[in-house]
Write a protein that holds these residues in place. Structure first.
Motif, PDB file in Angstrom:
ATOM      1  N   GLY A  30       0.815  -1.209   0.000  1.00 27.39           N
ATOM      2  CA  GLY A  30       0.000   0.000   0.000  1.00 27.39           C
ATOM      3  C   GLY A  30       0.847   1.256   0.000  1.00 27.39           C
ATOM      4  O   GLY A  30       1.991   1.256  -0.449  1.00 27.39           O
ATOM      5  N   ARG A  31       0.280   2.318   0.559  1.00 28.83           N
ATOM      6  CA  ARG A  31       0.942   3.620   0.497  1.00 28.83           C
ATOM      7  C   ARG A  31       1.839   3.902   1.697  1.00 28.83           C
ATOM      8  O   ARG A  31       2.581   4.866   1.699  1.00 28.83           O
ATOM      9  CB  ARG A  31      -0.118   4.716   0.377  1.00 28.83           C
ATOM     10  CG  ARG A  31      -0.969   4.604  -0.879  1.00 28.83           C
ATOM     11  CD  ARG A  31      -2.032   5.685  -0.931  1.00 28.83           C
ATOM     12  NE  ARG A  31      -1.432   7.016  -0.979  1.00 28.83           N
ATOM     13  CZ  ARG A  31      -2.149   8.146  -0.966  1.00 28.83           C
ATOM     14  NH1 ARG A  31      -3.469   8.076  -0.882  1.00 28.83           N
ATOM     15  NH2 ARG A  31      -1.544   9.311  -1.022  1.00 28.83           N
ATOM     16  N   GLY A  32       1.742   3.098   2.738  1.00 29.15           N
ATOM     17  CA  GLY A  32       2.517   3.373   3.940  1.00 29.15           C
ATOM     18  C   GLY A  32       4.004   3.171   3.745  1.00 29.15           C
ATOM     19  O   GLY A  32       4.436   2.372   2.908  1.00 29.15           O
ATOM     20  N   ILE A  33       4.793   3.901   4.515  1.00 27.32           N
ATOM     21  CA  ILE A  33       6.254   3.799   4.451  1.00 27.32           C
ATOM     22  C   ILE A  33       6.772   3.381   5.820  1.00 27.32           C
ATOM     23  O   ILE A  33       6.652   4.138   6.786  1.00 27.32           O
ATOM     24  CB  ILE A  33       6.894   5.132   4.025  1.00 27.32           C
ATOM     25  CG1 ILE A  33       6.358   5.566   2.657  1.00 27.32           C
ATOM     26  CG2 ILE A  33       8.426   4.992   3.991  1.00 27.32           C
ATOM     27  CD1 ILE A  33       6.854   6.921   2.220  1.00 27.32           C
ATOM     28  N   PRO A  34       7.340   2.188   5.944  1.00 24.84           N
ATOM     29  CA  PRO A  34       7.924   1.776   7.228  1.00 24.84           C
ATOM     30  C   PRO A  34       9.104   2.678   7.586  1.00 24.84           C
ATOM     31  O   PRO A  34       9.872   3.086   6.716  1.00 24.84           O
ATOM     32  CB  PRO A  34       8.396   0.341   6.963  1.00 24.84           C
ATOM     33  CG  PRO A  34       7.691  -0.089   5.714  1.00 24.84           C
ATOM     34  CD  PRO A  34       7.479   1.155   4.913  1.00 24.84           C
ATOM     35  N   ARG A  35       9.227   2.966   8.873  1.00 15.50           N
ATOM     36  CA  ARG A  35      10.315   3.824   9.337  1.00 15.50           C
ATOM     37  C   ARG A  35      11.105   3.120  10.437  1.00 15.50           C
ATOM     38  O   ARG A  35      10.573   2.265  11.132  1.00 15.50           O
ATOM     39  CB  ARG A  35       9.756   5.145   9.871  1.00 15.50           C
ATOM     40  CG  ARG A  35       9.043   6.001   8.828  1.00 15.50           C
ATOM     41  CD  ARG A  35       9.972   6.454   7.718  1.00 15.50           C
ATOM     42  NE  ARG A  35       9.300   7.358   6.775  1.00 15.50           N
ATOM     43  CZ  ARG A  35       9.862   7.801   5.650  1.00 15.50           C
ATOM     44  NH1 ARG A  35      11.094   7.417   5.324  1.00 15.50           N
ATOM     45  NH2 ARG A  35       9.209   8.617   4.847  1.00 15.50           N
ATOM     46  N   PRO A  36      12.389   3.485  10.604  1.00 14.64           N
ATOM     47  CA  PRO A  36      13.213   2.857  11.636  1.00 14.64           C
ATOM     48  C   PRO A  36      12.565   2.959  13.011  1.00 14.64           C
ATOM     49  O   PRO A  36      11.997   3.991  13.372  1.00 14.64           O
ATOM     50  CB  PRO A  36      14.518   3.657  11.581  1.00 14.64           C
ATOM     51  CG  PRO A  36      14.570   4.193  10.191  1.00 14.64           C
ATOM     52  CD  PRO A  36      13.151   4.478   9.816  1.00 14.64           C
ATOM     53  N   GLY A  37      12.654   1.860  13.759  1.00 18.74           N
ATOM     54  CA  GLY A  37      12.097   1.833  15.103  1.00 18.74           C
ATOM     55  C   GLY A  37      10.684   1.308  15.183  1.00 18.74           C
ATOM     56  O   GLY A  37      10.202   0.993  16.281  1.00 18.74           O
TER      57      GLY A  37
END
Length: 380
Positions: free
Chosen positions: A297-304
């Motif tokens: 989808g459109r979400g972006i995983p981020r560190p942590g």
């Protein structure tokens, strides 16, 4: 304390660069007139030029210098010869807290049995050199040259053409280097390597001559539509390839076994820092392993961010995450518990501010590069 600046700082500022702190150095993140997306695309499709002078440089010289370095760092220098470079790791020594954890990853340039050049990361350079200096045998000297040497990275499918246009050697084997007179007659070390997954080179030059070389490369690359590139694009490029970044996928509490960097360990060597701890962990199997994640989808995983299984239980944590300019979707690297039994193709989730965002487990690289060079099997 003010951050250090590259010898090219004024050129970056004149080009409209946005700066950020990297290991105590003020370095360009992106440039006006395109930003990360345009710079990333230039490297994947044409050619880009990076200033990575924040990287450390040091020499280890004296009788048996190479053998000494080989007894400290993980990879086996005996597998290469003079004129070749090697990716390796400096690990915490056995008997110390976090034994086997990664102090830094670095490149070793082998000049000869008594002469080695090291290129560690900026934030860890002093630590690596202090460890080497503390145990150095009589006659072996470790010298920090961090501010004396500038490092440029010319990367992309058209990089060889640009290098040839300024009279520097481009026909090198992967991870080999040559020393040659450059613009102005000063010696330039050219190595066939990089951090983008594309055909490319890293160039080491005296700091006072870095501006002249930078200008010459940009001028020669104009027909190839060369772009100066910041560390923002360097990060998206390396994440697409699954390359580790120290402090994220490698750290004092993350071992090569966990980071799938065991290919950079000379397991048959009699000695290197952290050997016993790493052999024991390898035999038992690491409690966590590095994987790639791709968001459909459109979400972006981020560190942590926490990674969850299908039942909502925590199974790991994102170490790096970004928007992939090539795939036009979010991608990430994450350390996942081996006990979870996760496998490639599984759907898990990333906790985005309390909402589970579906992601698919992948084995990087996420994209294919245009180079025929062997891709380090970091996450294989």
């Amino acid at each position: 304390m003010s951050p250090l600046t590259s010898p090219l700082h004024e050129r970056h500022a004149a080009a409209g660069a946005k700066f950020a702190d990297f290991g105590g150095w003020s370095m360009p993140i992106e440039y006006a007139g395109g930003g990360v997306l345009a710079e990333h695309t230039a490297v994947r499709e044409g050619v880009g030029l990076f200033d990575v002078s924040h990287l450390g440089t040091a020499t280890v010289r004296g009788p048996g210098a190479a053998a000494y370095v080989n007894a400290c760092l993980t990879n086996d220098l005996g597998k290469i010869g003079p004129g070749q470079a090697q990716y390796t790791l400096c690990c915490v020594a056995d008997g110390q807290p976090d034994a086997g954890g990664v102090v830094d990853d670095l490149i070793v340039y082998l000049h000869g049995p008594d002469d080695v050049l090291l290129v560690p990361n900026a934030v860890n350079a002093a630590d690596v050199l202090a460890r080497l200096a503390a145990d150095a045998p009589s006659g072996v000297t470790v010298t920090d040259r961090h501010t004396e040497v500038a490092v440029l990275a010319l990367q992309g499918p058209r990089s060889a053409e640009v290098l040839a246009a300024v009279g520097l050697p481009g026909g090198l084997e992967y991870m080999s280097f040559a020393e040659t007179p450059g613009t102005g007659g000063d010696e330039v070390t050219v190595c066939r390597t990089g951090y983008t997954g594309e055909h490319g080179y890293e160039l080491l030059v005296a700091a006072e001559r870095a501006g002249q070389l930078w200008d010459a490369l940009l001028a020669a690359g104009a027909p190839e539509q060369i772009r100066p590139c910041g560390l923002g694009a360097r990060d998206t490029l390396r994440t697409e390839m699954g390359y580790p970044l120290h402090g994220h996928e490698l750290a004092r509490d993350i071992t090569p076994n966990q980071a799938r960097s065991g290919w950079a360990v000379g397991w048959q060597k009699e000695a290197f820092w952290g050997r016993e701890a790493l052999l024991a962990e390898k035999a038992a199997g690491p409690a966590r392993r590095l994987w790639g994640l791709q968001a459909p989808g459109r979400g972006i995983p981020r560190p942590g961010m926490v990674v969850l299984d299908g039942d909502g239980a925590r199974i790991g944590e994102v170490t790096s995450g970004t928007f992939s300019p090539t795939l036009r979707t979010g991608i990430a690297l994450a350390l996942l518990d081996t006990a979870s039994g996760v496998a490639e193709g599984d759907e898990v989730a990333v906790d985005v501010r309390g909402r589970p965002q579906p992601v698919v487990v992948r084995r990087p690289p996420f994209v294919e590069s245009h180079t025929k060079d062997p891709v380090p099997p970091t996450t294989r």
